[in-house]
Write a protein that holds these residues in place. Structure first.
Motif, PDB file in Angstrom:
ATOM      1  N   ASP A 137      18.439 -42.932 -50.397  1.00  0.00           N
ATOM      2  CA  ASP A 137      18.636 -42.376 -51.721  1.00  0.00           C
ATOM      3  C   ASP A 137      18.623 -40.696 -51.818  1.00  0.00           C
ATOM      4  N   GLY A 138      19.442 -40.227 -52.729  1.00  0.00           N
ATOM      5  CA  GLY A 138      19.638 -38.830 -52.737  1.00  0.00           C
ATOM      6  C   GLY A 138      20.628 -38.288 -51.897  1.00  0.00           C
ATOM      7  N   CYS A 139      21.492 -39.222 -51.080  1.00  0.00           N
ATOM      8  CA  CYS A 139      22.076 -38.605 -49.895  1.00  0.00           C
ATOM      9  C   CYS A 139      23.589 -39.262 -50.001  1.00  0.00           C
ATOM     10  N   ALA A 140      24.444 -38.840 -49.416  1.00  0.00           N
ATOM     11  CA  ALA A 140      25.834 -39.458 -49.450  1.00  0.00           C
ATOM     12  C   ALA A 140      26.301 -39.140 -47.869  1.00  0.00           C
ATOM     13  N   LEU A 161      28.425 -42.474 -52.320  1.00  0.00           N
ATOM     14  CA  LEU A 161      26.928 -41.984 -52.738  1.00  0.00           C
ATOM     15  C   LEU A 161      25.869 -42.781 -52.807  1.00  0.00           C
ATOM     16  N   SER A 162      24.836 -42.491 -52.809  1.00  0.00           N
ATOM     17  CA  SER A 162      23.626 -43.356 -53.027  1.00  0.00           C
ATOM     18  C   SER A 162      23.252 -43.597 -54.361  1.00  0.00           C
ATOM     19  N   ARG A 163      23.668 -42.832 -55.507  1.00  0.00           N
ATOM     20  CA  ARG A 163      23.500 -42.918 -56.488  1.00  0.00           C
ATOM     21  C   ARG A 163      24.877 -42.798 -57.466  1.00  0.00           C
ATOM     22  N   TRP A 165      27.623 -41.591 -59.816  1.00  0.00           N
ATOM     23  CA  TRP A 165      28.203 -40.433 -60.277  1.00  0.00           C
ATOM     24  C   TRP A 165      29.161 -40.667 -61.377  1.00  0.00           C
ATOM     25  N   GLN A 260      27.672 -32.110 -52.760  1.00  0.00           N
ATOM     26  CA  GLN A 260      26.238 -31.898 -53.173  1.00  0.00           C
ATOM     27  C   GLN A 260      26.123 -30.946 -54.429  1.00  0.00           C
ATOM     28  N   GLN A 265      23.917 -34.934 -54.496  1.00  0.00           N
ATOM     29  CA  GLN A 265      23.761 -35.684 -53.529  1.00  0.00           C
ATOM     30  C   GLN A 265      23.895 -35.114 -52.009  1.00  0.00           C
TER      31      GLN A 265
END
Length: 272
Positions: A137-140, A161-163, A165, A260, A265
């Motif tokens: 989470d929060g990373c790529a 991506l983890s989330r 966009w 980022q 991320q």
């Protein structure tokens, strides 16, 4: 005789009139780049025709581009007028209407071509989603591109991506070579939404064949501000009225850092 000579007031008025006439006859000079009021190019006095516009947009600095530019004859160019010139006074169609009227639409800053609207079956072909690992989470993760990278004529990178966009878990980053009319850095870093085959695809309103490649115009996009189309590899190309990518930066920005900065991320690994 005193009445035969102009008065000081008359001399001043004549001087002002001469100065105004001189300024009106010159190009604008404010110390900054002046843009044409009728198109995204810099200020230009002569009309720009489609053939010249396409030469400029396709220019990449190679020998073929140089030869085509050297062989161009403005006086013999009878292609449709794209812009009547910055000094033109009178009604001019909005830029988007002029582009659509000539059956043209922007593809990608790397490769912009006049295109033809094609009626075709828009049924999507079901494919398996790519087996890309999901980052924390929060990373790529940087991942391989699931398509033909040579199509873009630029350095490209893709990321998982983890989330989400902008309603996608993937993004596409490129270092784009600018056209010959640009000032400033030679390259531009751009980031686009990316929907690999097999992942949920956005709704499209029509399909277009661009230089032998299919693109779908996004149905939900506000075309008065941005033009967006998804290509056959799932990259959503989104540009504004100035022909620049919606999210871009001057020069070659590190792609991991750019992801980022734009998505929030952090890229922590490169996945095979």
């Amino acid at each position: 005789m005193p009445h035969d000579n102009p008065t000081p007031d008359r001399i001043l008025v004549d001087a002002i009139d001469a100065l105004v006439d001189e300024q009106l006859a010159r190009e604008p000079d404010s110390g900054t780049v002046e843009y044409c009021p009728h198109c995204p190019q810099e200020w230009h006095s002569l009309p720009v025709r489609i053939e010249l516009l396409m030469l400029r947009l396709r220019y990449c600095g190679c020998a073929d581009c140089e030869a085509a530019l050297n062989a161009y004859d403005y006086a013999a160019d009878d292609s449709p007028v794209f812009c009547p010139g910055s000094q033109f006074h009178g009604p001019v169609q909005p830029l988007l209407q002029r582009v659509l009227a000539m059956r043209g639409r922007i593809s990608i800053p790397i490769q912009i071509d006049i295109i033809e609207l094609i009626e075709t079956d828009t049924t999507e072909v079901e494919t398996e989603p790519p087996p890309d690992p999901v980052p924390p989470d929060g990373c790529a993760y940087r991942i391989p591109f699931h398509g033909n990278a040579e199509h873009y004529r630029a350095q490209i990178w893709t990321y998982r991506l983890s989330r989400p966009w902008r309603e996608t878990n993937y993004v596409f980053v490129s270092h784009v070579k600018r056209t010959i009319d640009d000032d400033g850095p030679e390259f531009e870093t751009a980031i686009f939404r990316y929907h690999p085959p097999g992942t949920p695809q956005p709704a499209i309103s029509e399909r277009l064949l661009i230089d032998g490649h299919w693109h779908g115009v996004l149905a939900e996009e506000d075309i008065s501000h941005y033009q967006a189309a998804i290509d056959e590899h799932g990259v959503i190309v989104e540009v504004g009225p100035n022909l620049r990518a919606r999210y871009h930066a001057d020069g070659r920005v590190d792609p991991d850092l750019f992801v980022q900065q734009i998505t929030g991320q952090m890229v922590i690994a490169i996945a095979d």
